[in-house]
Scaffold this motif. Sequence first.
Motif, mmCIF file in Angstrom:
data_model
loop_
_atom_site.group_PDB
_atom_site.id
_atom_site.type_symbol
_atom_site.label_atom_id
_atom_site.label_comp_id
_atom_site.label_asym_id
_atom_site.label_seq_id
_atom_site.Cartn_x
_atom_site.Cartn_y
_atom_site.Cartn_z
ATOM 1 N N ARG A 95 -2.960 5.545 -1.840
ATOM 2 C CA ARG A 95 -1.834 5.116 -2.329
ATOM 3 C C ARG A 95 -0.655 6.308 -1.911
ATOM 4 N NH1 ARG A 95 -5.184 3.134 -5.880
ATOM 5 N NH2 ARG A 95 -4.679 1.492 -7.104
ATOM 6 N N ILE A 96 0.504 5.586 -1.304
ATOM 7 C CA ILE A 96 1.591 6.428 -0.742
ATOM 8 C C ILE A 96 2.749 5.980 -1.418
ATOM 9 C CG2 ILE A 96 2.585 6.799 1.655
ATOM 10 C CD1 ILE A 96 -0.128 5.461 2.828
ATOM 11 N N PRO A 97 3.612 7.022 -2.062
ATOM 12 C CA PRO A 97 4.777 6.763 -2.601
ATOM 13 C C PRO A 97 5.851 6.412 -1.493
ATOM 14 C CG PRO A 97 4.002 8.832 -3.460
ATOM 15 C CD PRO A 97 3.069 8.455 -2.118
ATOM 16 N N LEU A 98 6.708 5.537 -1.698
ATOM 17 C CA LEU A 98 7.567 5.023 -1.144
ATOM 18 C C LEU A 98 8.721 6.165 -0.715
ATOM 19 C CD1 LEU A 98 8.367 1.203 -2.228
ATOM 20 C CD2 LEU A 98 7.109 1.821 -0.302
ATOM 21 N N SER A 99 8.753 7.082 -1.679
ATOM 22 C CA SER A 99 9.523 7.874 -1.410
ATOM 23 C C SER A 99 9.239 8.864 -0.280
ATOM 24 C CB SER A 99 9.838 9.096 -2.622
ATOM 25 O OG SER A 99 8.636 9.618 -3.107
ATOM 26 N N SER A 100 7.950 8.943 0.219
ATOM 27 C CA SER A 100 7.553 9.825 1.251
ATOM 28 C C SER A 100 7.646 9.352 2.710
ATOM 29 C CB SER A 100 5.849 10.011 1.056
ATOM 30 O OG SER A 100 5.098 9.147 1.062
ATOM 31 N N PHE A 101 8.021 8.030 2.672
ATOM 32 C CA PHE A 101 8.170 7.532 4.161
ATOM 33 C C PHE A 101 9.479 8.130 4.729
ATOM 34 C CE2 PHE A 101 5.225 4.562 2.714
ATOM 35 C CZ PHE A 101 4.718 3.837 3.585
#
Length: 875
Positions: free
Chosen positions: A805-811
């Motif tokens: 699970r990867i937060p979109l905010s971390s892109f």
Amino acid sequence: MKSLLRIQFNRRKSLVLFLLLFLFGSAGVAFPQSSSSTQEKQRVTIEDGVMRWEPSGEEVSLFGINYYTPYSQTYRGINTVRKDHKKAINEDTYHFARMGMDAFRTHLYEIEITDSLGNLLNNHHLDLHDYTIHKMSERGIKTIVTPTTYYNSGYPRGNVVEPPGFANYISKGGAPRNKEYWPVIQNYLAQLVNHENPYTGMTMIEDPNVIALEIDNEPSHSGYDRTLEFVNSMANHLRESGWDKPIFYNITHGEPEAYLDANIDGITFQWYPGGLYEGREKRSNYFPFVSSYDTPWEGDERYENMAKMVYEFDPADNLNNYALPMMARSFKEHGMQFAAQFAYTAMGIAHANNDWQSHYLNMAYTPGRAVSMMIAGEVFDAVDYKEQFENFPADTTFGDFVMSHHKDLSLMNTEEAFMYSNDTESSPEDEASLRRIAGVGSSPVVTYLGTGAYLLDKLADGVWRLEVMPDAIEIRDPFSGTGFDEPASVIEWNEYQMEIALSDLGDLFTIEGLNIGNERVTTASGGSFTISPGAYLLTRRGENSSEWTASSSFENIRLGEYPAVTENADEPAVWHRPTDQAEAGEALKVAANIAGLKASDTVLLQVKNAAGMNQSIEMEEVSPHRYKSSIPERLMNAGEVRYWIVVDRKNDRFLTFPGDVPSVNWRWEDEYSEKWTTQVVEPGSPITLWDAEADEDDIFQGFSSWGSDANEYEVITEGESDQGEAISISSTQPTEGRHVLGISTYIRDHIEGVTSSMLGFYDQIVVRAKSGYDNPAPMRVLLLDNDGNSYSAPIPVDGTMREHRIPLSSFESDRFMLLPKAYPSVMKIWYETGVEGPVIPQKIEEIQFLIDTSENPDYEGGQRYGFQVEAAWLE
């Protein structure tokens, strides 16, 4: 009921008109010479790498097409549809003139025009080639000839009954390696350039419209010394045979160092920015692919002192209306002075697009692309030699030109010309000064509902020529592989209202038919009138236009010319792209192109949901041939919704799509085997972006899995998986040059049915993946948006298949792979805009997965690394 937006042409009158136009198109009428065929443009010389016209010294700037009616599959295709080849050439060269083309590059099929010893055969292929050069010359179009290809003539079917030429035993790679073949090739070259064209009465050496020669089409050479010897031998023999014009050679294939040292005048290039022959249309933002044509030789003095021409280019497998002008601009930035699109699809077979499957350009069948090509030619002329521009994204507006991915538009707006490839709200810079308009759709100066292109040319004050093309309707992906019985597009002749807002014409003007069989005479009221396909003279009230007749010359055409495009939409055809997912409780819009309808036909959307509820909904024609309806909210509950589009012909005959299934009655219980489906998801449920099992065929990859044990690609059943399948890729080669272990796929179809408000609540992406080996660098996931920006985040994979699970905010902003890879192989694979996030789910168009070994300086190569990925979704 079928919409009354248009009135279909009377078919009996239409047939008479077609017959008259057929006779006119075959008559061999002498056309006026273009103003470009003057004493000012008689010969090309080269000084410091710049081509110039003698005697004026003006820089050469020529933009046009490749065209193949005399040869191979195009020749056979014209035979198949029982069309006269010369009539086809007449029609197409007229359209080249209307598109403003002034360049023609031809690579001959020497296998079809020679014997085994290289002697020229005076057969039908050579006669048609001579005729084509003649017709190009009449229109003021300059030619560069490529004599050798070493192809057989069977593509795309494999070998046919093989003609007698020397390419039967001399291959592309064998020609330079075997000196015993050289006299055969030289014999052919000498005879070809000294062959007298019976239509012009001149040899290629004498003909001022044949300006240069490129010895070999995409050569296959290895070894500096033998390559240099071969190229010099051919060039010197041509000069000894009387050829005194520039000689070019292809630098992107084989041995560039040898070409730079050879006794030639120029070098040639090609550009297919998104690859070739993918079997489907590429629909993501194409601007990064065409931003700049960078070559590895720039700065080399030898390179800079050679003239440069582009023998082939095309945004292949693509129908967008903005890439061609961007390519033209990039060519001029890098010093190219001649560029020829590959390849124009001949009128007689353009409905099928089955000669060069990856390419589709035709004035009648691809009107938006044709107008975009016109604008590209204007860009090529307007941009100065080596004039520089900022890279994307600051490249959608420059000078008098605007390009847009979102509007699928290219636009030219000058004091005298206004051209647009799609609907536009932009107003002309100076409407009163306009002399030329070309468009598809509507604008502030022309309102028109039809789907064909139209051209307006000012002849004199208050007098204009109007040309209106018939409707073109796309009914199949033209790059998927079609046959003559499975057309990609069809043509309909219809009547529409047109409104022209030009102060030079005023509100009251007459409209008189010019082409043979066109007897229409009417008067506009308030600038509005009814029009059908044809050529017309528009005359302002009170103006005398008697000097302008059908036989009058204007630039490089006669006013009455109008090649017929036969109406061929005889039966209903439906083209629809389904949405993969949609939101529960929200109506789902369904749109389709539909051709071949009668006025009495009704189009129905038949819907059945997961609970077995069904409904029949009448579809509305919202614009010509474009039908829309919505699946209502009550049927949009979680699960799979199935639907069909049915044409009710009112005579106990129904046609059900997909599948074109005929029936006497349409019954819900029949549950037709072919159907369109959409998964309906509850708000908050995961939204699939990519799935290995469903999307395997839609992948582009950044590595080669053919001819090498270094790279492996396979679809596997993963034992730990609930998904069923995974894509597994691995390599022992480090990330360098054009090699990267990564895949890319277009995902817009997965999310466009989900409302923007629902997507706004999703804040993380989940990727189910694992490492295939001890990775030398972390796996990454990249999201590309519809502005051409890319954002990436690492995936901490290990040897266990699991959800990450990867937060979109971390892109974060990152470079991305230009896939499919560009051709030629010297082109770059990476692109970066540098635009910071955040990632906006509503704008996502493409997803990429990759491992970049450059992120791990300890990787030395030879160690196998890779990943397996099953799916990705939003949560």
